[in-house]
Enzyme design. Structure first.
Site, PDB file in Angstrom:
ATOM      1  CG  ASN A   9      -1.697   1.232   1.414  1.00 53.34           C
ATOM      2  OD1 ASN A   9      -1.834   2.032   0.483  1.00 53.34           O
ATOM      3  ND2 ASN A   9      -2.257   1.417   2.613  1.00 53.34           N
ATOM      4  CD1 TRP A  10       3.301   0.964  -2.904  1.00 54.09           C
ATOM      5  CD2 TRP A  10       3.565   2.253  -4.719  1.00 54.09           C
ATOM      6  NE1 TRP A  10       4.009   0.231  -3.836  1.00 54.09           N
ATOM      7  CE2 TRP A  10       4.191   1.002  -4.964  1.00 54.09           C
ATOM      8  CE3 TRP A  10       3.595   3.222  -5.728  1.00 54.09           C
ATOM      9  CZ2 TRP A  10       4.828   0.701  -6.162  1.00 54.09           C
ATOM     10  CZ3 TRP A  10       4.241   2.922  -6.919  1.00 54.09           C
ATOM     11  CH2 TRP A  10       4.849   1.670  -7.133  1.00 54.09           C
ATOM     12  CE  LYS A  11       0.310   3.396   4.892  1.00 50.90           C
ATOM     13  NZ  LYS A  11       0.116   3.554   6.304  1.00 50.90           N
ATOM     14  CG  HIS A  94      -5.862   1.679   5.156  1.00 50.36           C
ATOM     15  ND1 HIS A  94      -5.421   2.625   6.061  1.00 50.36           N
ATOM     16  CD2 HIS A  94      -4.821   0.827   4.957  1.00 50.36           C
ATOM     17  CE1 HIS A  94      -4.164   2.342   6.382  1.00 50.36           C
ATOM     18  NE2 HIS A  94      -3.775   1.269   5.726  1.00 50.36           N
ATOM     19  CD  GLU A  96      -2.990   5.343   6.813  1.00 50.41           C
ATOM     20  OE1 GLU A  96      -2.963   5.447   5.578  1.00 50.41           O
ATOM     21  OE2 GLU A  96      -2.066   4.825   7.475  1.00 50.41           O
ATOM     22  CD  GLU A 164      -3.492  -2.772   7.340  1.00 49.77           C
ATOM     23  OE1 GLU A 164      -2.403  -3.015   6.811  1.00 49.77           O
ATOM     24  OE2 GLU A 164      -4.115  -1.713   7.164  1.00 49.77           O
ATOM     25  N   GLY A 170       2.295   2.077  10.704  1.00 48.94           N
ATOM     26  CA  GLY A 170       3.222   3.199  10.534  1.00 48.94           C
ATOM     27  C   GLY A 170       3.926   3.615  11.816  1.00 48.94           C
ATOM     28  CB  SER A 210       5.147  -1.913  11.980  1.00 50.34           C
ATOM     29  OG  SER A 210       4.702  -0.591  12.241  1.00 50.34           O
TER      30      SER A 210
HETATM   31  C1  PEP Z   1      -0.765  -0.008   5.877  1.00 48.97           C
HETATM   32  O1  PEP Z   1      -0.713   1.068   5.337  1.00 48.97           O
HETATM   33  O2  PEP Z   1      -1.735  -0.729   5.637  1.00 48.97           O
HETATM   34  C2  PEP Z   1       0.313  -0.411   6.777  1.00 48.97           C
HETATM   35  C3  PEP Z   1       0.235  -1.565   7.359  1.00 48.97           C
HETATM   36  O3  PEP Z   1       1.364   0.476   6.951  1.00 48.97           O
HETATM   37  P1  PEP Z   1       2.801   0.161   7.657  1.00 48.97           P
HETATM   38  O4  PEP Z   1       3.292  -1.137   7.062  1.00 48.97           O
HETATM   39  O5  PEP Z   1       3.647   1.319   7.272  1.00 48.97           O
HETATM   40  O6  PEP Z   1       2.563   0.041   9.106  1.00 48.97           O
END
Ligand code: PEP
Length: 250
Positions: A9-11, A94, A96, A164, A170, A210
């Site tokens: 997931n490049w966000k 997600h 976010e 998640e 993050g 992470s």
């Molecule tokens: C994500 O954006 O879904 C995610 C898990 O981010 P990160 O790996 O940076 O924690």
């Protein structure tokens, strides 16, 4: 039986130019990894260009969100029908999106319905906040998110779930493999309640939060965990390729 899925997931990172460079830096090495499905989810603006670059490779393409309407007066939005010709997957719900953009379970439910009818495979994200985790509410939150987001939706074999924990996204504070496996086991039992045992055994459930090359084995060696949704580490070619390779070697 379940082919592992490693999804990046490049966000909201990378200009089109940077996205092209990033995918070109990974393309041949990632393509060469077998026994694992590899997926990248760049920003909308780069999808079309990247779909051309990935043609003929084994790397799949996904979007990070979509609207729930097919078309119309929704300025600035992107519909699942627009994505369907370009992408195979779409990340929905997600944390976010839930936190900053009002994606409630009801909204996520509409988006999943629309994505499925456009022929996209939804990756439904669920997960508890730190406060909910500390209050011992992980199970309750995750099952409510699943029931709400999947309400009235028939089983679709393309469905993927990503667990998640919000406190692990993050932050560099990943869950432990054991914690993630336990909650993912609960996610699978919830799926069994919704769609029956056979469906629950088929659906891939990912861990996200992470994930790095250093902790991949801890998560991916767990029996219930079928892959990873990777944020930050998916922007680093060597790291992302290592995650995919380690998964393939398990
Ligand atoms: C994500 O954006 O879904 C995610 C898990 O981010 P990160 O790996 O940076 O924690």
């Amino acid at each position: 039986m379940r082919i592992p899925l490693i999804a990046g997931n490049w966000k909201m990172n990378t200009t089109v130019f940077e996205a092209v460079k990033l995918v070109n830096d990974m393309k041949s090495r990632l393509d060469a990894v077998t026994k694992v499905e590899k997926l990248v989810c760049p920003p909308f603006i780069s999808l079309s260009k990247i779909s051309e670059i990935l043609k003929g490779t084994s790397i799949r393409l996904g979007a990070q969100n979509c609207h729930f309407m097919e078309k119309g007066a929704y300025t600035g939005e992107v519909s699942p029908v627009m994505l369907a010709g370009i992408c195979e997957y779409v990340i929905l719900g997600h944390s976010e999106r839930r936190q900053y953009f009002g994606d409630t379970n009801e909204v996520v439910n509409k988006k999943i319905k629309a994505a499925i009818s456009a022929g996209l495979k939804p990756i439904l994200c669920v997960g508890e906040s730190l406060q909910e985790n500390e209050a011992g509410k992980t199970g309750e939150v995750v099952t409510n998110q699943m029931r709400g987001s999947l309400s009235g939706i028939e089983f679709n074999p393309g469905l993927v779930i990503a667990y998640e924990p919000v406190w692990a996204i993050g932050t560099g504070k990943a869950a432990t493999g054991k914690q993630a496996n336990e909650t993912i086991g609960l996610v699978r039992r919830t799926l069994a309640g919704l769609y029956g045992e056979k469906a629950a055994v088929e659906v891939r459930i990912l861990y996200g939060g992470s994930v790095t090359a250093a902790n991949t084995t801890e998560f991916l060696s767990q029996p219930e965990i079928d892959g990873a949704l990777v944020g930050g580490a998916s922007l680093k070619p060597d790291e992302f390729i290592s995650i995919a390779k380690q998964t393939a070697a398990l």
